[in-house]
Every structure is written in C-alpha cells, then in structure tokens.
Design a protein around this motif. Structure first.
Motif, short mmCIF file in Angstrom:
data_model
loop_
_atom_site.label_atom_id
_atom_site.label_comp_id
_atom_site.label_asym_id
_atom_site.label_seq_id
_atom_site.Cartn_x
_atom_site.Cartn_y
_atom_site.Cartn_z
N PHE A 110 0.88 -1.25 0.21
CA PHE A 110 0.06 -0.09 -0.02
C PHE A 110 0.88 1.09 0.04
O PHE A 110 0.59 2.12 -0.67
CB PHE A 110 -0.87 -0.16 1.13
N THR A 290 -7.82 -6.98 1.12
CA THR A 290 -6.97 -5.90 0.54
C THR A 290 -7.12 -5.88 -0.99
O THR A 290 -7.07 -4.80 -1.52
CB THR A 290 -5.64 -5.99 1.17
N ILE A 330 -2.95 1.91 7.48
CA ILE A 330 -3.47 0.13 6.95
C ILE A 330 -1.90 -0.61 7.11
O ILE A 330 -1.87 -1.53 7.47
CB ILE A 330 -3.65 0.37 5.45
N LEU A 334 -1.54 -3.71 9.61
CA LEU A 334 -1.11 -4.99 9.27
C LEU A 334 0.31 -5.38 9.72
O LEU A 334 0.56 -6.62 10.00
CB LEU A 334 -0.74 -4.89 7.38
N VAL A 380 -1.27 -6.57 -4.40
CA VAL A 380 -1.15 -7.02 -2.98
C VAL A 380 -0.75 -8.37 -3.09
O VAL A 380 0.07 -9.09 -2.08
CB VAL A 380 -2.44 -7.11 -2.00
#
Length: 436
Positions: A110, A290, A330, A334, A380
């Motif tokens: 991300f 995601t 995010i 994570l 991802v």
C-alpha cells in the motif's frame, strides 16, 4: 458563314464543398473509429496471445513473470542440490513462516503504491507484539489482541499525519519511528526480556493450529477454484454485455484448470503433513480483502491515482492527505497483525521481536513480488509471491546447512537488487514505448 457559338476558353468553376457534403459522400464504415489491435487479441486465438506477450515484453509490461520464473528456478536449483527440496514438509515450513512477514509486506505494498516507504514496520510489529504480551497477562486475550492491533493503527496514523500534514518526508518519519518504537518496545517490556504466550491464547494458535481433516485443505482448494472460475465468468459476461472483447469460455476453463492443478497439489502436500495451517487461511483472507479494496473500490482507485501523480489526483478532487494518512494506518495495522504472528512463531513477546531482518524481508517481498518502487503500479499478491521467494531461499539454505545470516543477507540483497533493476528497466522501456 458558320453560326456555331464559340466555345469558351475557361472551364466552369465548381461550387465550394461544405463539410456536410463531404460527410454525406463518406462511407459509413469510415466513420467508425479504429479499434486498438490489443483489444482484439482474444479473438485471434493462440497467435493473438503470442503476439500480445511479445508486445508486452518489448514495452516493459512484464508483470509478475520474473518472480514466477524465479520461483521455478529456485525450486529446480535447490532440488538439484538437496534432492528433497520439493516436499510436503518444506511446503508446510515455507507457508508457515511466510504468513507474518507476508502480512506485513501487504501493508508495505500500500505504501509503495504511493511511491513512499515505511521503514518502521518492523518496530511497529515488535511494539504491537509487546503490547499484546504485557496486557495478555492481566486481561482477556481478545482485548489484549485488540489493543496490540490498535497500537499499530495509531502508530501508522502518527506516521501519516506527520508526513501528510507537516510535510516531513516519509523516509525520515518512519526512520525515526524505526528507532523510537524499538526503544518504546524495550520500555514496555520493562525488566522482562521475554513474555511467554499464555496457555490457550489465540495468538499461540496462529502458527501452531492446523485443520487436520483432509476435507479442510481440499475444501479450501475447491472454494478457491470455484471463486476464480465464477469471477472470470462474471468478468467475461460484463464485457460481453458491454460489447467489448472478452475471454472465450475455453480460455476460462484452461486458466481455471491450471489454477486447479496448483491448489490441489498444494492441498495434497498439506494433508501429507499436519493439515491445512490456520496461518495460511488468515493470510489468504487478508490478501483477498485488501485485493478487493484496491481493485474494486473507489478508495483503491484513489490510492493508485495518488501514486501515479499527486497534482493530477488533487485536481481530480481526491483528498490526498487523507489517502496518505489512511495508507500508513493500513501499513501500521497489518504490521501489528504480522507482529502477533511473529510472537506466535517465537513462543511469545520479547525485546528482539520485529528486529533482525524482518524489515528487510517485508520490503524485499513487496518489491521482489513486482510492486514498483516508483509508485502507481503493483498488487497485494506481490507480497505473497515475494515472500514465497524469500522463504524458499531461507528453507533451501537451511537444508544445505547454510543457516548463516551473512549468506542469507547476501543472497536476499542480490535478489532485491535484481528486482529493482528489472523494475527500473521496465519503467524506462514503458516510457520509451509511450506507456508510462
């Protein structure tokens, strides 16, 4: 004398033509705009796909091809050196220890999509694991887990705020976090160097619980195959309804068949050991969620837009500051979840949790998997592919009794450098081809 009239020397001048006259005389077919030949590739059969593959290679659009080839090469090399690398035991070990760093690498993806970097993810993971360990001794396990994850979210929000609102470069902010949160982790641990995982804690099950029933692995494989087939069918139907080139059903069946072979072989391998690991299930769920966020939501498109060009995104009405802050949140969240997996694998929280080569592994996994360091390009699933490459190297070296960190660091660094070189060359090729 003849009375025949004398012909004039000048030819008659035609009347001026209007654009309406020209349009009336133009065939209807000429009014249809030319179709990009790349859109017709699926209608040309196998030759069309070969031509399209060559075009992508020439224009630098290689996607995940290098990492897939790398995985195959790694498997062949270590199988030749050890004679027993491609086994169900190694499959279990690779996937088991890939979950924690892999989840952290998803957060890095991300951040990289914005063209930024998060150097604090390892320290965030360690601090989150320590927060969970301290609170798990005095309160319900679920609440301790929630506090550990929220600590990562808050740290990510802090990074994003300083970066987006104050304007401090993300590299500097997260480098400070790398140092500061490691110190805070030591302070949180206090006099204790290690906090063992409490008996019955869900964190302990993250890397130790297996679905031993053979139906679990095969059932998950069936769900993955069916979901992939239905998603391809739905996409083809939507394109057909919009009168766009679409995948023929034969191609959908072929793609589904290839995937089916891979996942069924993996399911068979898991069932030859302890069964389907819970860590893999959680990792896949996070990847699916995601991936949906990035590819199927407005928020995901805004992340790509900001990574592709900040000023253009701002002019399009995107709240750039919020996108930046949320992406670091995010990453922090994570990272904290990955820290709980690391704590599970090591038997509890300790002062070195999240240290060592964890930061290197996470960033390397995202980049090696195919996410661009320049922003705006990546998936991802890069985290999954990249961490599989790195864990395969680690497992192969362990089988060769080369567990030395020095050798692992050198090989991982070389693989990372190759991945970045490929990314840079690909980007330059795309620019020269007018596609970047």
């Amino acid at each position: 004398m003849s009375t025949t009239p004398k012909a004039t020397d000048e030819a008659p001048v035609p009347e001026p033509r209007t654009s309406e006259d020209a349009a009336a005389e133009t065939p209807a077919a000429a009014a249809v705009p030319a179709v990009d030949p790349r859109l017709l590739v699926r209608e040309q059969g196998f030759k069309g796909y070969v031509d399209e593959f060559k075009r992508k290679i020439r224009s630098g659009e290689i996607g995940s091809l290098p990492v897939v080839v790398g995985l195959i090469v790694i498997g062949i090399v270590f199988q030749a050196l050890t004679g027993n690398f491609i086994t169900s035991y190694n499959l279990d070990q690779i996937t088991l220890y890939a979950a924690g760093p892999g989840i952290m690498a998803v957060g890095i993806v991300f951040v990289l999509l914005l063209g930024e970097i998060d150097l604090a993810v390892g320290s965030v993971a360690g601090l989150a694991g320590s927060v969970w360990g301290v609170f798990a001794t005095d309160m319900p396990d679920s609440l301790a887990i929630l506090l550990g994850i929220l600590s990562g979210t808050l740290l990510g929000a802090f990074h994003g705020l300083v970066f987006a609102k104050i304007g401090v470069p993300a590299f500097v902010v997260t480098l400070a976090g790398f140092l500061g949160w490691a110190g805070l982790q030591t302070w949180v641990m206090g006099d204790r160097s290690t906090i063992p995982t409490p008996i019955g804690s869900f964190v302990g099950d993250l890397t130790k619980y297996y679905f031993s029933d053979v139906a679990a692995a095969y059932g998950l494989a069936a769900v993955v195959i069916a979901a992939f087939y239905l998603a391809q069918l739905r996409d083809s139907g939507r394109r057909r309804a919009a009168e766009l080139p679409h995948r023929p059903h034969s191609e959908i069946l072929l793609r589904t068949g290839v995937l089916a072979v891979l996942v069924l072989v993996a399911a068979y391998g898991f069932n030859q050991e302890k069964g389907l690991p819970l860590s893999l299930v959680i990792f896949l769920v996070i990847l699916l969620v995601t991936d949906f966020v990035l590819r199927r939501t407005t928020y995901g498109r805004q992340v790509f837009a900001v990574g592709g060009g900040i000023e253009a995104a701002r002019r399009a009405g995107i709240n750039v500051a919020w996108i930046r802050i949320s992406v670091f949140m995010i990453s922090g969240t994570l990272g904290a979840i990955g820290g709980l997996f690391l704590a599970s694998a090591t038997g509890g929280a300790d002062r070195s949790l999240g240290g060592g080569n964890q930061l290197m592994m996470c960033i390397a996994a995202a980049v090696i998997g195919g996410t661009s360091l320049f922003g705006g390009r990546g998936k991802v699933w890069s985290a999954l592919l990249g961490i599989l490459v790195l864990q395969s190297i680690v497992q192969g070296l362990n089988q060769l009794n080369l567990e030395s960190n020095a050798i692992q660091y050198m090989i991982t660094g070389a693989v990372l450098l190759i991945a970045v070189i490929i990314d840079s060359v690909s980007r330059k090729t795309q620019k020269s081809a007018g596609r970047a």
